[in-house]
Motif scaffolding. Structure first.
Motif, mmCIF file in Angstrom:
data_model
loop_
_atom_site.group_PDB
_atom_site.id
_atom_site.type_symbol
_atom_site.label_atom_id
_atom_site.label_comp_id
_atom_site.label_asym_id
_atom_site.label_seq_id
_atom_site.Cartn_x
_atom_site.Cartn_y
_atom_site.Cartn_z
ATOM 1 N N ASP A 29 47.099 29.883 19.880
ATOM 2 C CA ASP A 29 46.522 29.935 18.723
ATOM 3 C C ASP A 29 45.955 31.407 18.149
ATOM 4 O O ASP A 29 45.900 31.653 17.211
ATOM 5 C CB ASP A 29 45.387 28.849 18.623
ATOM 6 N N HIS A 30 45.676 32.155 19.076
ATOM 7 C CA HIS A 30 45.111 33.524 18.943
ATOM 8 C C HIS A 30 45.687 34.615 19.550
ATOM 9 O O HIS A 30 46.464 34.564 20.464
ATOM 10 C CB HIS A 30 43.617 33.262 19.405
ATOM 11 N N MET A 31 45.398 35.936 18.760
ATOM 12 C CA MET A 31 45.907 37.117 19.703
ATOM 13 C C MET A 31 44.664 38.048 19.459
ATOM 14 O O MET A 31 43.723 37.850 18.526
ATOM 15 C CB MET A 31 46.961 37.455 18.711
ATOM 16 N N PHE A 32 44.926 39.016 20.135
ATOM 17 C CA PHE A 32 43.824 40.268 20.178
ATOM 18 C C PHE A 32 44.255 41.438 19.543
ATOM 19 O O PHE A 32 45.672 41.458 19.811
ATOM 20 C CB PHE A 32 43.415 40.437 21.676
ATOM 21 N N ILE A 33 43.521 42.016 18.572
ATOM 22 C CA ILE A 33 44.040 43.421 17.827
ATOM 23 C C ILE A 33 43.058 44.260 17.927
ATOM 24 O O ILE A 33 41.830 43.802 17.832
ATOM 25 C CB ILE A 33 44.470 43.051 16.634
ATOM 26 N N MET A 34 43.283 45.528 18.261
ATOM 27 C CA MET A 34 42.373 46.640 17.999
ATOM 28 C C MET A 34 43.117 47.905 17.545
ATOM 29 O O MET A 34 44.399 48.102 17.985
ATOM 30 C CB MET A 34 41.827 46.888 19.427
ATOM 31 N N ASP A 35 42.588 48.520 16.730
ATOM 32 C CA ASP A 35 43.224 49.791 15.900
ATOM 33 C C ASP A 35 42.653 51.068 16.434
ATOM 34 O O ASP A 35 41.707 51.119 16.985
ATOM 35 C CB ASP A 35 43.051 49.645 14.463
ATOM 36 N N TYR A 36 43.590 52.261 16.357
ATOM 37 C CA TYR A 36 43.180 53.466 16.454
ATOM 38 C C TYR A 36 43.715 54.420 15.483
ATOM 39 O O TYR A 36 44.573 54.253 14.700
ATOM 40 C CB TYR A 36 44.136 53.938 17.571
ATOM 41 N N ASP A 37 42.504 55.424 15.213
ATOM 42 C CA ASP A 37 42.883 56.445 14.024
ATOM 43 C C ASP A 37 42.206 57.560 14.893
ATOM 44 O O ASP A 37 41.296 57.460 15.408
ATOM 45 C CB ASP A 37 41.802 55.847 12.826
ATOM 46 N N ALA A 38 43.127 58.494 14.707
ATOM 47 C CA ALA A 38 42.684 59.869 15.182
ATOM 48 C C ALA A 38 41.386 60.253 14.525
ATOM 49 O O ALA A 38 41.217 60.131 13.254
ATOM 50 C CB ALA A 38 43.733 61.035 14.705
ATOM 51 N N GLY A 39 40.407 60.815 15.409
ATOM 52 C CA GLY A 39 39.173 61.102 15.026
ATOM 53 C C GLY A 39 38.299 59.986 15.277
ATOM 54 O O GLY A 39 37.031 60.374 15.371
ATOM 55 N N GLN A 40 38.548 58.677 15.030
ATOM 56 C CA GLN A 40 37.713 57.737 15.419
ATOM 57 C C GLN A 40 38.055 56.816 16.417
ATOM 58 O O GLN A 40 37.013 56.393 17.106
ATOM 59 C CB GLN A 40 37.955 56.574 14.067
ATOM 60 N N GLY A 41 39.012 57.240 17.092
ATOM 61 C CA GLY A 41 39.312 56.419 18.440
ATOM 62 C C GLY A 41 39.785 54.839 18.118
ATOM 63 O O GLY A 41 40.021 54.378 17.058
ATOM 64 N N TRP A 42 39.681 54.216 19.315
ATOM 65 C CA TRP A 42 39.969 52.707 19.285
ATOM 66 C C TRP A 42 38.728 52.008 18.701
ATOM 67 O O TRP A 42 37.797 52.177 18.692
ATOM 68 C CB TRP A 42 40.123 52.001 20.610
ATOM 69 N N HIS A 43 39.051 51.043 17.566
ATOM 70 C CA HIS A 43 37.959 50.431 16.783
ATOM 71 C C HIS A 43 38.381 49.023 16.403
ATOM 72 O O HIS A 43 39.662 48.720 16.288
ATOM 73 C CB HIS A 43 37.634 51.359 15.681
ATOM 74 N N ASP A 44 37.347 48.461 16.007
ATOM 75 C CA ASP A 44 37.612 46.982 15.325
ATOM 76 C C ASP A 44 38.431 46.008 16.182
ATOM 77 O O ASP A 44 39.294 45.291 15.686
ATOM 78 C CB ASP A 44 38.522 47.361 14.079
ATOM 79 N N ALA A 45 37.861 45.944 17.398
ATOM 80 C CA ALA A 45 38.608 44.741 18.300
ATOM 81 C C ALA A 45 38.253 43.471 17.813
ATOM 82 O O ALA A 45 36.980 43.230 17.464
ATOM 83 C CB ALA A 45 37.687 44.954 19.520
ATOM 84 N N ARG A 46 39.244 42.762 17.911
ATOM 85 C CA ARG A 46 39.047 41.368 17.196
ATOM 86 C C ARG A 46 40.032 40.237 17.776
ATOM 87 O O ARG A 46 41.090 40.743 18.200
ATOM 88 C CB ARG A 46 39.422 41.248 15.905
ATOM 89 N N ILE A 47 39.763 39.166 18.011
ATOM 90 C CA ILE A 47 40.497 38.070 18.286
ATOM 91 C C ILE A 47 40.562 37.055 16.936
ATOM 92 O O ILE A 47 39.640 36.832 16.597
ATOM 93 C CB ILE A 47 40.115 37.048 19.396
ATOM 94 N N VAL A 48 41.965 36.883 16.413
ATOM 95 C CA VAL A 48 42.217 36.300 15.228
ATOM 96 C C VAL A 48 43.464 35.188 15.418
ATOM 97 O O VAL A 48 43.969 35.236 16.451
ATOM 98 C CB VAL A 48 42.530 37.407 14.152
#
Ligand SMILES: *Cc1c(COP(=O)(O)O)cnc(C)c1O
Length: 356
Positions: A29-48
């Motif tokens: 039912d769910h998945m994990f996602i986290m984004d990366y942007d140069a300068g910011q690093g890994w961010h916005d970890a979420r299970i949706v």
């Protein structure tokens, strides 16, 4: 500690029956996602809620295949506890693949927390029947929307989960393998030791032609001399020659460093077997067969654990192994590894990580 935002699915899917699972066909039912942007690093970890991901058509992964993945499993014990097998090894390998693919690494403790948190939320999805498990697929891909060839400045790290059936519903039946003489999977200096989709894309045609000819998988030879054995299908390969266990060494970087491979080597050494990690030529295997000293051969990987080989066919030359039956060392490894994974044996090696 990662700060993981959790958004629960409003509607839960109905779960498939354990005997109709197959491999990688159903998702939780769910998945994990986290984004990366140069300068910011890994961010916005979420299970949706599990569902489609929207990407720009120019996202770099579509054009230059900057992508990598991992594969491990969660197992249900008889007391209904859920456990992982050596997840630290998968996470370390994911980060070594990241380095090869110019992808930013994910801190190991964050990756483990993400896996455990997602599996915990989905623990009802870990199937109950003998031999079944919850397959965990972490993957990272380049999302920067532009067509220049250079490492992407943006990525997503996603984890999805799939309940999978018993690989050996009909027992551990040895398979027939074709020695691949036309195509190669990788070359020295390439990406053979990295777990990337590109290696799989390159292997499909050889695999398809082998299947059309009645073989389950191909035996990959090295890309330069076409002489030394690399892997069997998407598994590492072992031979038992005159009582000694032999497997291709990782030294040339052609071979995926399997967690199952490493675990087999450690167990075999603990049990007192001689294990040789070195170059193994197809000629040596033919010779051992002719001398009657080729006792066993098997592939190793998370999906099947141990996959015994009954026959190699090298352009019509047939190498039959142990009368097409599983050998004692293959069986012993299978029994011991699966007992640990499903929590039926004590964790003497310290390989088990419970999902509390
Ligand atoms: C994943 C993989 C393996 C097996 O690795 P395990 O960690 O044992 O599952 C072997 N060969 C290839 C090409 C792979 O991608």
């Amino acid at each position: 500690m990662l700060d993981i935002r959790i958004e629960k699915a409003a509607v839960k899917k109905s779960k498939p029956a354990d005997d109709s699972l197959g491999f990688g066909r159903h998702f939780t039912d769910h998945m994990f996602i986290m984004d990366y942007d140069a300068g910011q690093g890994w961010h916005d970890a979420r299970i949706v809620p599990y569902g489609p991901i929207s990407l720009d058509p120019s996202a770099m992964v579509f054009h230059y295949a900057q992508e990598l993945f991992e594969g491990l499993k969660a197992y249900r014990r008889s007391d209904d506890g859920i456990q992982l097998f050596r997840p630290d090894k998968n996470i370390a390998r994911m980060n070594s693949t990241c380095r090869r693919m110019c992808v930013p690494e994910v801190p190991a403790e964050d990756a483990l927390q993400a896996i455990k948190t997602l599996v915990d939320i989905e623990r009802d999805w870990v199937p109950h029947s003998q031999g079944t498990s919850l397959y965990i697929r972490p993957f990272i891909f380049a999302t920067e929307p532009q067509l220049g060839v250079h490492p992407s400045k943006k990525y997503s790290f996603v984890i999805i989960l799939s309940p999978v059936g018993s690989y050996y519903a009909g027992g551990l039946a040895p398979v027939k393998i074709r020695v691949e003489r036309k195509y190669v999977r990788c070359v020295k200096g390439g990406t053979g030791e990295a777990k990337v989709g590109g290696n799989y894309a390159a292997s499909l045609l050889g695999q398809q032609e082998a299947e059309e000819n009645g073989y389950a998988q191909v035996l990959w030879l090295d890309g330069i001399e076409r002489k030394y054995i690399d892997e069997v299908g998407a598994m590492n390969v072992f031979f038992v020659i005159d009582g000694k266990v032999v497997t291709p060494s990782l030294a040339d970087g052609n071979i995926l460093p399997g967690v199952t491979r490493a675990s087999c080597i450690e167990l075999l050494k603990k049990w007192g077997y001689t294990v040789e990690e070195r170059k193994v030529s197809i000629d040596e295997i033919r010779e051992a067969y002719e001398n009657g000293t080729l006792n066993e051969s098997f592939g190793t990987g998370t999906a099947a654990v141990i996959s015994p080989v009954g026959e190699y066919n090298d352009e019509g030359y047939s190498i039959r192994i142990n009368d097409g039956k599983i050998g004692p060392i293959s069986q012993k490894l299978y029994d011991n590894l699966t007992a640990m994974q499903w929590g039926k044996a004590a964790d003497e090696m310290g390989w088990i990580v419970p999902v509390e």
